[in-house]
Structure formats: structure tokens, C-alpha cells
Design a protein around this motif. Structure first.
Motif, PDB file in Angstrom:
ATOM      1  N   PHE A 218       0.862  -1.181   0.000  1.00  0.00           N
ATOM      2  CA  PHE A 218       0.000   0.000   0.000  1.00  0.00           C
ATOM      3  C   PHE A 218       0.900   1.232   0.000  1.00  0.00           C
ATOM      4  O   PHE A 218       2.079   1.167   0.366  1.00  0.00           O
ATOM      5  CB  PHE A 218      -0.938  -0.003   1.203  1.00  0.00           C
ATOM      6  CG  PHE A 218      -0.247  -0.189   2.526  1.00  0.00           C
ATOM      7  CD1 PHE A 218       0.188   0.907   3.270  1.00  0.00           C
ATOM      8  CD2 PHE A 218      -0.007  -1.459   3.022  1.00  0.00           C
ATOM      9  CE1 PHE A 218       0.836   0.730   4.477  1.00  0.00           C
ATOM     10  CE2 PHE A 218       0.631  -1.641   4.234  1.00  0.00           C
ATOM     11  CZ  PHE A 218       1.069  -0.543   4.963  1.00  0.00           C
ATOM     12  N   PRO A 219       0.381   2.393  -0.420  1.00  0.00           N
ATOM     13  CA  PRO A 219       1.219   3.600  -0.498  1.00  0.00           C
ATOM     14  C   PRO A 219       1.634   4.089   0.894  1.00  0.00           C
ATOM     15  O   PRO A 219       0.850   4.051   1.835  1.00  0.00           O
ATOM     16  CB  PRO A 219       0.323   4.619  -1.197  1.00  0.00           C
ATOM     17  CG  PRO A 219      -0.758   3.820  -1.847  1.00  0.00           C
ATOM     18  CD  PRO A 219      -0.952   2.623  -0.981  1.00  0.00           C
ATOM     19  N   MET A 220       2.855   4.539   0.980  1.00  0.00           N
ATOM     20  CA  MET A 220       3.361   5.113   2.221  1.00  0.00           C
ATOM     21  C   MET A 220       2.614   6.415   2.503  1.00  0.00           C
ATOM     22  O   MET A 220       2.525   7.296   1.642  1.00  0.00           O
ATOM     23  CB  MET A 220       4.863   5.385   2.089  1.00  0.00           C
ATOM     24  CG  MET A 220       5.485   6.101   3.258  1.00  0.00           C
ATOM     25  SD  MET A 220       5.583   5.046   4.717  1.00  0.00           S
ATOM     26  CE  MET A 220       6.363   6.157   5.881  1.00  0.00           C
ATOM     27  N   PRO A 221       2.030   6.545   3.703  1.00  0.00           N
ATOM     28  CA  PRO A 221       1.326   7.786   4.025  1.00  0.00           C
ATOM     29  C   PRO A 221       2.284   8.979   4.031  1.00  0.00           C
ATOM     30  O   PRO A 221       3.475   8.844   4.337  1.00  0.00           O
ATOM     31  CB  PRO A 221       0.757   7.528   5.426  1.00  0.00           C
ATOM     32  CG  PRO A 221       0.743   6.037   5.566  1.00  0.00           C
ATOM     33  CD  PRO A 221       1.914   5.551   4.778  1.00  0.00           C
ATOM     34  N   ASP A 260      11.474  13.851   7.103  1.00  0.00           N
ATOM     35  CA  ASP A 260      11.224  13.044   5.907  1.00  0.00           C
ATOM     36  C   ASP A 260      11.004  11.593   6.333  1.00  0.00           C
ATOM     37  O   ASP A 260      11.139  11.249   7.514  1.00  0.00           O
ATOM     38  CB  ASP A 260      12.375  13.148   4.894  1.00  0.00           C
ATOM     39  CG  ASP A 260      13.718  12.734   5.480  1.00  0.00           C
ATOM     40  OD1 ASP A 260      13.737  11.780   6.293  1.00  0.00           O
ATOM     41  OD2 ASP A 260      14.740  13.344   5.155  1.00  0.00           O
ATOM     42  N   THR A 261      10.641  10.732   5.341  1.00  0.00           N
ATOM     43  CA  THR A 261      10.424   9.308   5.620  1.00  0.00           C
ATOM     44  C   THR A 261      11.138   8.475   4.566  1.00  0.00           C
ATOM     45  O   THR A 261      11.388   8.927   3.443  1.00  0.00           O
ATOM     46  CB  THR A 261       8.926   8.952   5.597  1.00  0.00           C
ATOM     47  OG1 THR A 261       8.398   9.231   4.280  1.00  0.00           O
ATOM     48  CG2 THR A 261       8.148   9.723   6.636  1.00  0.00           C
ATOM     49  N   THR A 262      11.469   7.255   4.945  1.00  0.00           N
ATOM     50  CA  THR A 262      12.032   6.266   4.019  1.00  0.00           C
ATOM     51  C   THR A 262      11.231   4.970   4.175  1.00  0.00           C
ATOM     52  O   THR A 262      11.205   4.410   5.277  1.00  0.00           O
ATOM     53  CB  THR A 262      13.506   5.988   4.323  1.00  0.00           C
ATOM     54  OG1 THR A 262      14.226   7.222   4.290  1.00  0.00           O
ATOM     55  CG2 THR A 262      14.094   5.023   3.300  1.00  0.00           C
ATOM     56  N   PRO A 263      10.529   4.525   3.144  1.00  0.00           N
ATOM     57  CA  PRO A 263      10.340   5.098   1.807  1.00  0.00           C
ATOM     58  C   PRO A 263       9.582   6.434   1.860  1.00  0.00           C
ATOM     59  O   PRO A 263       8.922   6.746   2.844  1.00  0.00           O
ATOM     60  CB  PRO A 263       9.517   4.035   1.072  1.00  0.00           C
ATOM     61  CG  PRO A 263       9.654   2.790   1.887  1.00  0.00           C
ATOM     62  CD  PRO A 263       9.804   3.249   3.297  1.00  0.00           C
ATOM     63  N   GLY A 264       9.635   7.172   0.745  1.00  0.00           N
ATOM     64  CA  GLY A 264       8.954   8.440   0.676  1.00  0.00           C
ATOM     65  C   GLY A 264       7.448   8.267   0.526  1.00  0.00           C
ATOM     66  O   GLY A 264       6.943   7.178   0.243  1.00  0.00           O
ATOM     67  N   GLY A 266       3.866   7.918  -0.773  1.00  0.00           N
ATOM     68  CA  GLY A 266       3.325   7.383  -2.019  1.00  0.00           C
ATOM     69  C   GLY A 266       4.016   6.142  -2.515  1.00  0.00           C
ATOM     70  O   GLY A 266       3.466   5.425  -3.353  1.00  0.00           O
ATOM     71  N   GLN A 267       5.253   5.864  -2.042  1.00  0.00           N
ATOM     72  CA  GLN A 267       5.927   4.642  -2.455  1.00  0.00           C
ATOM     73  C   GLN A 267       5.282   3.433  -1.760  1.00  0.00           C
ATOM     74  O   GLN A 267       4.749   3.545  -0.658  1.00  0.00           O
ATOM     75  CB  GLN A 267       7.423   4.711  -2.129  1.00  0.00           C
ATOM     76  CG  GLN A 267       8.156   5.806  -2.903  1.00  0.00           C
ATOM     77  CD  GLN A 267       9.644   5.806  -2.611  1.00  0.00           C
ATOM     78  OE1 GLN A 267      10.165   4.902  -1.966  1.00  0.00           O
ATOM     79  NE2 GLN A 267      10.339   6.837  -3.080  1.00  0.00           N
ATOM     80  N   LEU A 268       5.344   2.292  -2.428  1.00  0.00           N
ATOM     81  CA  LEU A 268       4.691   1.101  -1.907  1.00  0.00           C
ATOM     82  C   LEU A 268       5.475   0.528  -0.737  1.00  0.00           C
ATOM     83  O   LEU A 268       6.698   0.375  -0.807  1.00  0.00           O
ATOM     84  CB  LEU A 268       4.526   0.044  -2.997  1.00  0.00           C
ATOM     85  CG  LEU A 268       3.584   0.421  -4.151  1.00  0.00           C
ATOM     86  CD1 LEU A 268       3.501  -0.716  -5.162  1.00  0.00           C
ATOM     87  CD2 LEU A 268       2.188   0.757  -3.624  1.00  0.00           C
TER      88      LEU A 268
END
Length: 317
Positions: A218-221, A260-264, A266-268
Motif C-alpha cells: 500500500f502507499p506510504m502515508p 522526511d520518511t524512508t520510503p517516501g 506514495g511509495q509502496l
């Protein structure tokens, strides 16, 4: 009024069948010279009060007759099985409704009631033959039926190994296979079987294998810019229950906000995937060495409730 009607029938004798039912028709004509309302009466000969249900007029018994008018009355006979065999006589009479004492007698019909057919003896030989056939069939079924098979345990096995186990148990693998997401089993491993493992089935029964297609994605929030507490809640609600909060000094992002986040966004990602969230500690007010040192992350798990004091660096004043 005598002579107001003429009553005839073309059927003088009615022979009742085994069901003891029959029908007769009477033709009634108004010969009074005036319009008249007539009522049909059924009279048994000799008179009998216990036979009222044996015969009935179909339709209305009272009808309006114009001058010289004709009406046809159908009488249906239904005799009970207790009615004696032989002859029974019924007559249809007509009564002037406006003058009940004026009754014209009509023709009679003779009912022929035959004796009921003799009962046939019960064919006991049929019962004997049926019993022999039934017992033989039960015996053959017990002796020849295939032994049942037990669905083997295939959960966690590869598809190839699971198919071998199913075939060895005397069952067959159904086509097509099913696939489901799994957070615990790698892609290609069997999650379960349908029917379930351990159940008893007839040999040759088709067993469906449900294989893992890996964890759901699912997309990363997008939590960048959110307060750390709100970001933790958003990630947990999305299904990400384990992740790391990396504490960093920042001259531009206020303390306790997500850098920031990892993954960014929207990334799965998957529920069990590696997710890191960088949270600002605000500007560093200490020496250069202290500001450059690596600060250990805060690990968030389902059993750990986030508190803002978790972001505090232990040796920071």
C-alpha cells in the motif's frame, strides 16, 4: 303453481365408476306464461335426510326464467364409500320462489352403484425381493467402497511439495490454485488447503491449495511536516506497526516535526517492511562534536505507546 315448469333429462341412468362420482343434466323450461324465479330442489326417492351431501347443483339453485325461458341444471353426484351398492333414485323438482308451496316434480335419475372391487392381496414377494436387493447393495457398498483419505498438512510447504503430499494421500490438486496475501509466509508457500488439513474426504476429492502471494502493499502515508505523535498514529492506522524514529538536529524544521520518511510518501510499503521516520530535535545548541554524533533511533512497536519524551536525547540538557 303446478305446471309452471317442465323438467326433462336425457340421462335416465347414471352408472358411477370406482370413484363413485358422476353427473346428470336437467333442462328446465318456464311454461307459466310469465317471468318467474325458480329454485331447484333435489329429492331422493324414497326421501332420505342422510343423502344431502351425495348430490349438489352446480351453480346457482335459484335462477330467473323469462317467459318460455330455459335453464340447464347440472347435478354432480359424489357418493361416499359407505353408500350401499345397487340403485339410488334422485329427482330434480322446481319451486316458484314467490310461492314456495308451488313445486313441480321433475324426472328421476337412477344411480347405479357397483360393488367396490375386491382388494388385491398384498404382494409380499415384492417386499422380500426389495429386501434382498437392498441388503445385497449395502453389502456391496461396504465391501467395495474406497477407503476415505485424510487431507495432509501442507501449510508452509512449497507448492511442489504440497502437490506431492496431496497425491500421496489419494487426493488430487484442484485447478486453478488460489493466491492470497500473507504477512508471515513468503511468496509461493502454501497458506492452507480447502478442505482443511486433517479432514476426512473420499479418495479422489479435489483439494484446493491457497498459496501466498507475499505481503500486501500500500502507499506510504505522507506524514512529512506532521507532529511526531500524529505521524506515529497515522502510520499505525495504515498498518505499519513497527518502524524507527530517527532523531536529527535541524535548523529549519521545528522540534518534534517529521523531516522526511524512508520510503517516501506514495511509495509502496508492506506492514512488515522497513520504514524509517526522521524527526527533528530542533537546532543543536551544543558543541560541534555533540551535534555531529549519531543518535540511536526510537523503535516503535505495537506494544509501545509513543510519548514525546522519547525524542529527548538522554545527555541533552
Amino acid at each position: 303453481m303446478p305446471g309452471a315448469f317442465t323438467i326433462t333429462t336425457a340421462t335416465n341412468t347414471v352408472t358411477l365408476g370406482p370413484d363413485r362420482q358422476g353427473e346428470a343434466a336437467f333442462v328446465v323450461t318456464n311454461v307459466s306464461g310469465r317471468p318467474i324465479q325458480g329454485r331447484a330442489l333435489l329429492t331422493w326417492q324414497p326421501p332420505a335426510t342422510d343423502r344431502a351431501a351425495w348430490a349438489s347443483v352446480q351453480g346457482d339453485t335459484e335462477r330467473v326464467f323469462p317467459i318460455a325461458g330455459t335453464q340447464q341444471y347440472a347435478v354432480k353426484f359424489t357418493l361416499p364409500s359407505t353408500a350401499p351398492e345397487g340403485q339410488h333414485i334422485l329427482r330434480l323438482d322446481m319451486q316458484d320462489v314467490t310461492s314456495p308451496d308451488d313445486v313441480v316434480q321433475g324426472q328421476s335419475v337412477t344411480l347405479q352403484v357397483a360393488a367396490p372391487p375386491p382388494k388385491k392381496p398384498f404382494p409380499w414377494w415384492v417386499v422380500i425381493v426389495a429386501a434382498v436387493v437392498l441388503l445385497g447393495g449395502i453389502g456391496a457398498f461396504v465391501l467395495l467402497r474406497p477407503k476415505p483419505a485424510t487431507v495432509p498438512v501442507v501449510a508452509g510447504q512449497s507448492l511442489v511439495k504440497a502437490q506431492e503430499l496431496i497425491a500421496a494421500a489419494g487426493l488430487r490438486v484442484a485447478e486453478p490454485l488460489k493466491a492470497e496475501n500473507s504477512d508471515t509466509l513468503a511468496q509461493g508457500l502454501v497458506i492452507r488447503s480447502e478442505p482443511a488439513e486433517g479432514t476426512t474426504q473420499a479418495r479422489g476429492t479435489a483439494v484446493t491449495l491457497v498459496a501466498s502471494s507475499g505481503p500486501a502493499t500500500f502507499p506510504m502515508p505522507n506524514v512529512v511536516g506532521s507532529a511526531a505523535s500524529a505521524a506515529v498514529i497515522a502510520l499505525q492506522q495504515a498498518g505499519i506497526t513497527k518502524f524507527a524514529l530517527d532523531r536529527r538536529y535541524s535548523e529549519t524544521v521545528p522540534a518534534e516535526q517529521v523531516i522526511d520518511t524512508t520510503p517516501g510518501a506514495g511509495q509502496l510499503v508492506t506492514k512488515a517492511g522497513e520504514v524509517r521516520v526522521a524527526v527533528s530535535l530542533g537546532p543543536c545548541r551544543r558543541g560541534i562534536l555533540a551535534c555531529r554524533r549519531v543518535i540511536s533511533p526510537v523503535l516503535i512497536s505495537p506494544n509501545l505507546r509513543f510519548r514525546n519524551d522519547m525524542l529527548r536525547v538522554p545527555d541533552q540538557p
